[in-house]
Enzyme design. Structure first.
Site, mmCIF file in Angstrom:
data_model
loop_
_atom_site.group_PDB
_atom_site.id
_atom_site.type_symbol
_atom_site.label_atom_id
_atom_site.label_comp_id
_atom_site.label_asym_id
_atom_site.label_seq_id
_atom_site.Cartn_x
_atom_site.Cartn_y
_atom_site.Cartn_z
ATOM 1 N N GLU A 121 19.735 21.134 -79.362
ATOM 2 C CA GLU A 121 19.329 19.770 -78.991
ATOM 3 C C GLU A 121 19.811 19.391 -77.600
ATOM 4 O OE1 GLU A 121 19.137 16.532 -81.368
ATOM 5 O OE2 GLU A 121 18.476 17.636 -83.150
ATOM 6 N N ILE A 159 13.312 29.115 -84.045
ATOM 7 C CA ILE A 159 12.306 29.964 -84.709
ATOM 8 C C ILE A 159 12.964 30.974 -85.651
ATOM 9 C CG2 ILE A 159 10.718 29.666 -82.746
ATOM 10 C CD1 ILE A 159 11.123 32.772 -82.276
ATOM 11 N N ASN A 170 6.505 30.839 -77.093
ATOM 12 C CA ASN A 170 7.178 31.450 -75.946
ATOM 13 C C ASN A 170 8.585 31.942 -76.280
ATOM 14 O OD1 ASN A 170 7.968 31.599 -72.878
ATOM 15 N ND2 ASN A 170 9.446 30.185 -73.818
ATOM 16 N N SER A 204 4.467 40.857 -73.872
ATOM 17 C CA SER A 204 5.135 41.527 -72.752
ATOM 18 C C SER A 204 4.285 42.711 -72.314
ATOM 19 C CB SER A 204 6.496 42.034 -73.230
ATOM 20 O OG SER A 204 7.036 42.931 -72.294
ATOM 21 N N TYR A 250 12.991 45.724 -78.440
ATOM 22 C CA TYR A 250 12.229 44.612 -77.842
ATOM 23 C C TYR A 250 10.750 44.990 -77.741
ATOM 24 C CZ TYR A 250 10.738 41.255 -74.246
ATOM 25 O OH TYR A 250 10.071 40.282 -73.532
ATOM 26 N N VAL A 277 9.090 47.184 -79.530
ATOM 27 C CA VAL A 277 8.466 47.212 -80.869
ATOM 28 C C VAL A 277 8.156 45.788 -81.323
ATOM 29 C CG1 VAL A 277 8.775 47.818 -83.305
ATOM 30 C CG2 VAL A 277 9.566 49.394 -81.530
ATOM 31 N N LYS A 284 7.428 43.205 -79.562
ATOM 32 C CA LYS A 284 6.293 42.648 -78.822
ATOM 33 C C LYS A 284 4.984 43.359 -79.178
ATOM 34 C CE LYS A 284 8.442 39.386 -76.522
ATOM 35 N NZ LYS A 284 8.126 37.965 -76.637
HETATM 36 P P1 NDP Z 1 14.813 33.152 -71.243
HETATM 37 O O1 NDP Z 1 15.892 33.952 -71.859
HETATM 38 O O2 NDP Z 1 15.003 32.532 -69.913
HETATM 39 O O3 NDP Z 1 14.347 31.988 -72.248
HETATM 40 C C1 NDP Z 1 14.113 32.287 -73.593
HETATM 41 C C2 NDP Z 1 13.893 30.996 -74.327
HETATM 42 O O4 NDP Z 1 13.706 31.291 -75.716
HETATM 43 C C3 NDP Z 1 15.100 30.054 -74.234
HETATM 44 O O5 NDP Z 1 14.650 28.725 -74.223
HETATM 45 C C4 NDP Z 1 15.840 30.371 -75.515
HETATM 46 O O6 NDP Z 1 16.674 29.309 -75.957
HETATM 47 C C5 NDP Z 1 14.652 30.529 -76.435
HETATM 48 N N1 NDP Z 1 15.014 31.118 -77.709
HETATM 49 C C6 NDP Z 1 15.677 32.264 -77.983
HETATM 50 N N2 NDP Z 1 15.860 32.397 -79.291
HETATM 51 C C7 NDP Z 1 15.314 31.297 -79.884
HETATM 52 C C8 NDP Z 1 15.195 30.834 -81.199
HETATM 53 N N3 NDP Z 1 15.701 31.510 -82.235
HETATM 54 N N4 NDP Z 1 14.548 29.668 -81.441
HETATM 55 C C9 NDP Z 1 14.043 28.948 -80.427
HETATM 56 N N5 NDP Z 1 14.148 29.331 -79.141
HETATM 57 C C10 NDP Z 1 14.783 30.481 -78.883
HETATM 58 O O7 NDP Z 1 13.553 34.117 -71.239
HETATM 59 P P2 NDP Z 1 12.134 34.081 -70.496
HETATM 60 O O8 NDP Z 1 11.804 32.720 -70.051
HETATM 61 O O9 NDP Z 1 12.144 35.193 -69.537
HETATM 62 O O10 NDP Z 1 11.195 34.521 -71.713
HETATM 63 C C11 NDP Z 1 10.206 33.705 -72.298
HETATM 64 C C12 NDP Z 1 9.264 34.621 -73.063
HETATM 65 O O11 NDP Z 1 8.637 35.525 -72.161
HETATM 66 C C13 NDP Z 1 9.970 35.476 -74.106
HETATM 67 O O12 NDP Z 1 9.162 35.577 -75.255
HETATM 68 C C14 NDP Z 1 10.076 36.835 -73.404
HETATM 69 O O13 NDP Z 1 10.170 37.883 -74.319
HETATM 70 C C15 NDP Z 1 8.785 36.843 -72.624
HETATM 71 N N6 NDP Z 1 8.736 37.767 -71.496
HETATM 72 C C16 NDP Z 1 9.555 37.559 -70.406
HETATM 73 C C17 NDP Z 1 9.463 38.411 -69.308
HETATM 74 C C18 NDP Z 1 10.274 38.208 -68.079
HETATM 75 O O14 NDP Z 1 10.125 39.000 -67.135
HETATM 76 N N7 NDP Z 1 11.142 37.185 -68.007
HETATM 77 C C19 NDP Z 1 8.540 39.553 -69.303
HETATM 78 C C20 NDP Z 1 7.737 39.679 -70.487
HETATM 79 C C21 NDP Z 1 7.857 38.805 -71.531
HETATM 80 P P3 NDP Z 1 18.250 29.250 -75.580
HETATM 81 O O15 NDP Z 1 18.344 28.689 -74.192
HETATM 82 O O16 NDP Z 1 18.781 28.349 -76.634
HETATM 83 O O17 NDP Z 1 18.774 30.652 -75.660
#
Ligand code: NDP
Length: 289
Positions: free
Chosen positions: A39, A63, A89, A139, A197, A199, A201
């Site tokens: 929060e 999630i 996301n 990804s 990771y 797997v 995705k």
């Molecule tokens: P970040 O680590 O910057 O952000 C991830 C976000 O997901 C954060 O807000 C985090 O919250 C949240 N999160 C993690 N676990 C949970 C959960 N259990 N419930 C709710 N929220 C959760 O990553 P990115 O912005 O880079 O990634 C965003 C998406 O893009 C992801 O799915 C990632 O796999 C995908 N992706 C990213 C790439 C990249 O180059 N960055 C490349 C390919 C895919 P909190 O702050 O609380 O941890």
């Protein structure tokens, strides 16, 4: 009950999700929900967006927690009676240097990225209104070609994942099987790649195709789900190694979230960062990012 159009972005307190929020606040005709598991972090991100002149709302959503998911679904149902856009996301990745055993990494990564996303879908899909748009952030390593453990087992896994008749139950079983063989230490012999990771995705990307088939049979018209590789982005997840800005990473997910009514081509599709449609089964992927 209010009939406002509603958009939800998961894991939106930072990184790509936060940039998707900016795009959606600018372009979506309706109310945009920033959701986050924490929060404090979520409200801080909302305050940042308000400073930029946007008016997002906040709701807690972890999630990885079924109670949190159900609470949010019930809130949307009673407050708005429906949902128009869902951007899945939220995601998690171990760092390359992580020392947790591979089996433990598999259990956690598949549970959050695959089953967490699936549980959000199970709770929120009943709320989708006609013309709803769903986007899963996958990804580049979610492409089918990344299933490349030992042969011929890897080919068998790829054929199964690519099958137009694969069911959600069968895919769940494959994800659970991967966790089991990861714990047993035999994942490569079983055909899987050495990245939990990747797997997770691949599972999300395969799920997209199954879900679109179900949407095509749904009585609600024009439900669409797509998934994408957002690019290699400068976020905490990549330890800020990615060359793309978070705004560049938000381009493809927000494009898919804002697809116009009755699109014909982009239904169950896999796209890359610059909106390129990629054949998930046969490739090629555009590269480099
Ligand atoms: P970040 O680590 O910057 O952000 C991830 C976000 O997901 C954060 O807000 C985090 O919250 C949240 N999160 C993690 N676990 C949970 C959960 N259990 N419930 C709710 N929220 C959760 O990553 P990115 O912005 O880079 O990634 C965003 C998406 O893009 C992801 O799915 C990632 O796999 C995908 N992706 C990213 C790439 C990249 O180059 N960055 C490349 C390919 C895919 P909190 O702050 O609380 O941890």
């Amino acid at each position: 009950m209010a009939s406002t159009r509603i958009c939800v972005v998961t894991g939106a307190n930072k990184g790509i999700g936060y940039a998707i929020m900016k795009e959606m606040c600018q372009k979506f005709d309706g109310t945009v929900y920033l959701t986050a598991r924490d929060e404090g972090r979520g409200n801080a991100a909302v305050a940042e967006l308000r400073k930029l002149g946007y008016s997002p709302k906040f709701h807690q959503l972890d999630i990885d927690n079924i109670d949190s998911i159900n609470t949010f679904a019930e809130y949307l149902k009673t407050t708005y009676g429906g949902l128009d856009v869902l951007v899945n996301n939220a995601g998690f990745a171990y760092k390359r240097a992580a020392t947790e055993p591979f089996g433990e990494q598999a259990e956690n990564t598949i549970r959050i990225n695959y089953f967490g996303t699936l549980n959000v879908c199970h709770a929120l899909f009943p709320l989708l209104r006609p013309h709803a748009r769903v986007v899963h952030v996958s990804s580049c390593v979610g492409h089918l070609s990344y299933v490349k453990g030992n042969e011929p087992q890897a080919s068998e896994l790829r054929s199964k994942l690519a099958s137009p008749t694969l069911t959600e139950e069968e895919l769940n079983e494959m994800m659970n099987d991967f966790v089991r063989v990861a714990e047993e230490g035999t994942w490569e012999e079983e055909g899987w790649q050495s990245s939990t990771y990747s797997v997770s995705k691949v599972g999300v990307s395969a799920l997209t195709r199954i879900q679109q088939r179900a949407f095509d049979e749904d009585s609600r018209p024009d439900l669409v789900v797509n998934n994408c590789h957002p690019g290699y982005v400068d976020t905490d997840m990549t330890s800020h190694q990615g060359p793309f800005t978070i705004e560049e990473g938000a381009v493809c997910p927000s494009y898919l979230a804002l697809l116009p009514n009755d699109v014909e081509e982009l239904r169950g599709a896999y796209l890359w960062s610059k909106k390129e449609v990629v054949d998930w089964v046969n490739g090629p992927t555009p590269g480099p990012y």
